[in-house]
Motif scaffolding. Structure first.
Motif, PDB file in Angstrom:
ATOM      1  N   LYS A  22       0.846  -1.194   0.000  1.00 53.39           N
ATOM      2  CA  LYS A  22       0.000   0.000   0.000  1.00 53.39           C
ATOM      3  C   LYS A  22       0.880   1.241   0.000  1.00 53.39           C
ATOM      4  N   ILE A  23       0.564   2.170  -0.903  1.00 51.32           N
ATOM      5  CA  ILE A  23       1.294   3.433  -0.984  1.00 51.32           C
ATOM      6  C   ILE A  23       0.330   4.560  -0.638  1.00 51.32           C
ATOM      7  N   ASP A  24       0.620   5.249   0.455  1.00 54.38           N
ATOM      8  CA  ASP A  24      -0.158   6.412   0.871  1.00 54.38           C
ATOM      9  C   ASP A  24       0.670   7.666   0.606  1.00 54.38           C
ATOM     10  N   ILE A  25       0.083   8.619  -0.117  1.00 48.79           N
ATOM     11  CA  ILE A  25       0.761   9.878  -0.411  1.00 48.79           C
ATOM     12  C   ILE A  25       0.013  11.008   0.283  1.00 48.79           C
ATOM     13  N   ILE A  26       0.690  11.686   1.175  1.00 50.57           N
ATOM     14  CA  ILE A  26       0.129  12.865   1.830  1.00 50.57           C
ATOM     15  C   ILE A  26       0.707  14.103   1.150  1.00 50.57           C
ATOM     16  N   TYR A  27      -0.172  15.006   0.735  1.00 53.14           N
ATOM     17  CA  TYR A  27       0.278  16.239   0.099  1.00 53.14           C
ATOM     18  C   TYR A  27      -0.536  17.401   0.659  1.00 53.14           C
ATOM     19  N   SER A  43      -4.066  19.292   4.346  1.00 51.27           N
ATOM     20  CA  SER A  43      -3.374  18.103   3.854  1.00 51.27           C
ATOM     21  C   SER A  43      -4.388  17.110   3.323  1.00 51.27           C
ATOM     22  N   LYS A  44      -3.994  16.384   2.309  1.00 48.70           N
ATOM     23  CA  LYS A  44      -4.838  15.362   1.690  1.00 48.70           C
ATOM     24  C   LYS A  44      -4.040  14.067   1.599  1.00 48.70           C
ATOM     25  N   ILE A  45      -4.748  12.958   1.505  1.00 48.02           N
ATOM     26  CA  ILE A  45      -4.092  11.670   1.351  1.00 48.02           C
ATOM     27  C   ILE A  45      -4.732  10.912   0.192  1.00 48.02           C
ATOM     28  N   ILE A  46      -3.908  10.258  -0.608  1.00 49.82           N
ATOM     29  CA  ILE A  46      -4.396   9.451  -1.709  1.00 49.82           C
ATOM     30  C   ILE A  46      -3.593   8.156  -1.697  1.00 49.82           C
ATOM     31  N   SER A  47      -4.217   7.041  -2.066  1.00 48.47           N
ATOM     32  CA  SER A  47      -3.580   5.737  -1.899  1.00 48.47           C
ATOM     33  C   SER A  47      -3.701   4.894  -3.159  1.00 48.47           C
ATOM     34  N   THR A  48      -2.778   3.947  -3.284  1.00 48.46           N
ATOM     35  CA  THR A  48      -2.828   2.945  -4.341  1.00 48.46           C
ATOM     36  C   THR A  48      -2.101   1.713  -3.841  1.00 48.46           C
ATOM     37  N   THR A  49      -2.060   0.655  -4.657  1.00 47.33           N
ATOM     38  CA  THR A  49      -1.435  -0.611  -4.274  1.00 47.33           C
ATOM     39  C   THR A  49      -0.607  -1.137  -5.439  1.00 47.33           C
ATOM     40  N   ASP A  53       3.975  -7.198 -10.200  1.00 46.94           N
ATOM     41  CA  ASP A  53       5.389  -6.900 -10.441  1.00 46.94           C
ATOM     42  C   ASP A  53       5.937  -5.843  -9.493  1.00 46.94           C
ATOM     43  N   GLY A  54       5.118  -5.404  -8.542  1.00 41.53           N
ATOM     44  CA  GLY A  54       5.547  -4.347  -7.638  1.00 41.53           C
ATOM     45  C   GLY A  54       5.410  -2.955  -8.206  1.00 41.53           C
ATOM     46  N   ARG A  55       4.759  -2.825  -9.358  1.00 40.62           N
ATOM     47  CA  ARG A  55       4.638  -1.513 -10.008  1.00 40.62           C
ATOM     48  C   ARG A  55       3.372  -0.796  -9.531  1.00 40.62           C
ATOM     49  N   TRP A  56       3.441   0.527  -9.573  1.00 45.82           N
ATOM     50  CA  TRP A  56       2.306   1.332  -9.148  1.00 45.82           C
ATOM     51  C   TRP A  56       2.314   2.656  -9.903  1.00 45.82           C
ATOM     52  N   ASN A  57       1.147   3.251 -10.022  1.00 41.98           N
ATOM     53  CA  ASN A  57       1.037   4.597 -10.578  1.00 41.98           C
ATOM     54  C   ASN A  57      -0.180   5.262  -9.967  1.00 41.98           C
ATOM     55  N   ILE A  58      -0.143   6.574  -9.906  1.00 37.15           N
ATOM     56  CA  ILE A  58      -1.212   7.317  -9.255  1.00 37.15           C
ATOM     57  C   ILE A  58      -1.257   8.735  -9.831  1.00 37.15           C
ATOM     58  N   GLU A  59      -2.417   9.332  -9.838  1.00 35.56           N
ATOM     59  CA  GLU A  59      -2.596  10.699 -10.325  1.00 35.56           C
ATOM     60  C   GLU A  59      -3.284  11.522  -9.252  1.00 35.56           C
ATOM     61  N   PHE A  73       5.531  21.809   3.773  1.00 31.24           N
ATOM     62  CA  PHE A  73       4.382  21.094   3.197  1.00 31.24           C
ATOM     63  C   PHE A  73       4.893  20.045   2.201  1.00 31.24           C
ATOM     64  N   PRO A  74       5.558  19.015   2.683  1.00 33.53           N
ATOM     65  CA  PRO A  74       6.190  18.063   1.758  1.00 33.53           C
ATOM     66  C   PRO A  74       5.224  17.024   1.214  1.00 33.53           C
ATOM     67  N   PHE A  75       5.589  16.425   0.084  1.00 27.42           N
ATOM     68  CA  PHE A  75       4.985  15.171  -0.333  1.00 27.42           C
ATOM     69  C   PHE A  75       5.564  14.077   0.571  1.00 27.42           C
ATOM     70  N   THR A  76       4.716  13.290   1.185  1.00 28.03           N
ATOM     71  CA  THR A  76       5.170  12.202   2.047  1.00 28.03           C
ATOM     72  C   THR A  76       4.630  10.888   1.517  1.00 28.03           C
ATOM     73  N   PHE A  77       5.533   9.975   1.139  1.00 26.97           N
ATOM     74  CA  PHE A  77       5.171   8.659   0.603  1.00 26.97           C
ATOM     75  C   PHE A  77       5.383   7.619   1.695  1.00 26.97           C
ATOM     76  N   THR A  78       4.351   6.819   1.996  1.00 25.71           N
ATOM     77  CA  THR A  78       4.467   5.726   2.960  1.00 25.71           C
ATOM     78  C   THR A  78       4.206   4.413   2.237  1.00 25.71           C
TER      79      THR A  78
END
Length: 545
Positions: A22-27, A43-49, A53-59, A73-78
């Motif tokens: 799971k990839i959570d992006i806080i911006y 702040s907002k959060i958006i997620s993907t999985t 193959d371990g690949r991911w993309n998000i908009e 106010f960083p982009f934070t990837f978890t």
């Protein structure tokens, strides 16, 4: 309205894609007027999985301005998955097209190839029981026991389990409240031994509890090796130690100062090894290994290297005995007029001493690409090296996809036939099954150790070419490395069984300097990298552990 696109790949320590992460992006976003941000910030959060193959993309799309330049106010990837360590990255370096090259998450024990479960910097001082570890790490251990049991099942009567433990040189005391020796000072090596024995008991208990789900599987014995003692001495000049002054809040209490204690924590670990007793052999009869070395982001003529596999020099797929990342202008003698410089393409390739570049035995501009990066000459043949083109010889191919059959030497219509300045450089080395047998390690394992040596250029008289910036030496920090393993598919096709993706690394700096890049085991598709080569990861600002 703001719009951002990101994509990347999550790999484990064996450079295999990890699915289900799971990839959570806080911006942060807000209204921006006259180059200032008003109070409407949130702040907002958006997620993907990740996929298989371990690949991911998000908009990310927002009607407000997305704040990307302010450190507050960083982009934070978890990146998180049950049973794996969680990684948090702030403001990662992002390549063109929103690409984050790769993120590594340790999986420890792989069900197919085994691995190492390293409990490092997890125990509190003087504690030795698994139950005293953090709840998060205990969850990781529980998940790894499932992987370990699957590994034993996949290799019946061919698995070896070993535990090693290490402790720091300064003395320790027993801080486990329920221990019979609670508060006692322990002799050197006792604490590490207690941790090893407790881990062994934990592993056996977990494996036995799982055994009903694995009928017929025999659990192997676990061997505990001799305890290792660290070498870092407890300094007498603690109060005056400069390391302590990096932590102002605690500089008056050296015993709890993190900057001081970290010197000893590196020696505090327990490792569980899961290996094969008899390594696989003859696993690579009809396939290919492809080793690519390329670059985009540099400009110099101090980047010619010899590539070896197990010490045997390899030839590039066009027959050249080197990898060249050279791509810069050759510098003219000051006596040359503009007309003389422009007289012909060949006449332009001169160094500051007036030695004609044709006298040097290497054609340093024969592997250039893509055409959009050239600024002097137009290719005389169809462009075939562009990795963004479907016809590109260096187009990146993913696992389970068809790979074009490698040809050595490459056909003349698949390589540029003119000298070009600037842009990327691409080098491909092919190891087929016959060459593989020649370079195979004598250890009984099918390991291939890739090394790169700075050679530079010399003419037939042995005179070295002097680059303006690096002299007779090499550019020390360039090079992207990638390895493919290809196996036979249906209809005589080749399928990518493994790819490392493109790994940004470093090259040796001094003439004749040899640098180990990585070691690949084609039987298990396991890649062991040199951390000194790949320490400059494409993801920056990774928090310290």
């Amino acid at each position: 309205m703001s719009n951002y696109k990101f994509k990347g790949r999550v790999l484990n320590e064996y450079f295999k894609g990890v699915d289900g992460v799971k990839i959570d992006i806080i911006y942060w976003q807000g209204n921006v007027t006259n180059n200032s941000v008003n109070s409407q910030i949130g702040s907002k959060i958006i997620s993907t999985t990740t996929d298989i193959d371990g690949r991911w993309n998000i908009e990310i799309t927002s009607q407000f301005q997305i704040l990307t330049q302010n450190a507050n106010f960083p982009f934070t990837f978890t990146f998180s998955k049950t049973g794996l360590e969680t990684k948090i990255i702030k403001n990662p370096r992002i390549e063109s097209g929103g690409v984050i090259n790769f993120t590594d998450l340790k999986t420890y024990i792989d069900p197919n190839i085994g691995g190492i479960l390293n409990i490092n910097k997890q125990y509190k001082s003087g504690f030795w029981k698994v139950t005293s570890l953090s709840q998060e790490f205990q969850t990781i251990l529980d998940t790894q026991m499932d992987n370990l049991m699957q590994f034993i099942k996949n290799h019946p009567n061919n698995t070896r389990l070993t535990i090693e433990s290490s402790e720091s040189l300064p003395g320790n005391s027993d801080n486990e409240p329920t221990s019979p020796t609670f508060n006692d000072t322990l002799n050197r090596g006792v604490l590490a031994t207690k941790r090893a024995n407790d881990l062994k008991a934990y592993v056996l208990q977990k494996l036995n509890s799982l055994s009903p789900s694995y009928p017929g599987v025999t659990i192997p014995n676990i061997t505990i090796n001799t305890t290792i003692i660290g070498k870092e001495k407890w300094r007498d000049d603690i109060v005056n130690n400069e390391l302590m002054k990096t932590e102002k809040d605690e500089e008056d209490n050296p015993i709890t100062n993190p900057a001081f204690l970290n010197r000893y924590k590196k020696d505090q670990w327990v490792k569980l090894y899961a290996n094969l007793i008899r390594p696989n052999t003859d696993c690579f009869d009809n396939g290919y290994l492809i080793f690519d070395m390329s670059t985009y982001a540099h400009a110099c003529n101090g980047a010619v290297y010899e590539v070896c596999a197990n010490g045997i020099p390899l030839k590039r797929d066009d027959g050249k005995p080197f990898a060249s990342l050279n791509n810069n202008n050759i510098y003219y003698p000051s006596r040359y007029t503009p007309a003389e410089k422009a007289a012909s393409n060949r006449e332009q390739y001169l160094n500051e001493n007036g030695i004609r570049i044709e006298l040097f035995q290497l054609d340093i501009y024969d592997n250039a690409s893509p055409i959009t990066q050239y600024h002097l000459i137009t290719l005389a043949v169809n462009e075939t090296n562009n990795p963004t083109s479907n016809a590109g010889r260096f187009k990146e191919v993913r696992e389970r996809q068809v790979f074009p059959t490698p040809t050595t030497p490459i056909p003349i219509n698949q390589k540029p036939i003119v000298w070009l300045l600037g842009g990327g450089r691409y080098n491909r080395f092919i190891i087929d099954s016959q060459l593989f047998r020649e370079i195979k390690s004598s250890s009984g394992q099918e390991l291939i150790r890739f090394t790169v040596r700075c050679t530079g250029i010399s003419n037939s008289s042995g005179i070295p070419y002097n680059d303006k910036n690096y002299g007779v030496n090499c550019h020390p920090g360039v090079g992207d490395f990638q390895i493919y393993k290809l196996i036979q598919g249906s209809n005589n096709t080749l399928i990518v069984e493994f790819t490392s993706d493109k790994l940004p690394g470093k090259t040796p700096a001094n003439r004749d300097e040899l640098l180990w890049i990585f070691t690949f085991d084609p039987c298990t598709n396991r890649l062991e990298i040199n951390p000194d080569v790949f320490s400059s990861t494409s993801l920056s600002n990774i928090p310290a552990e």
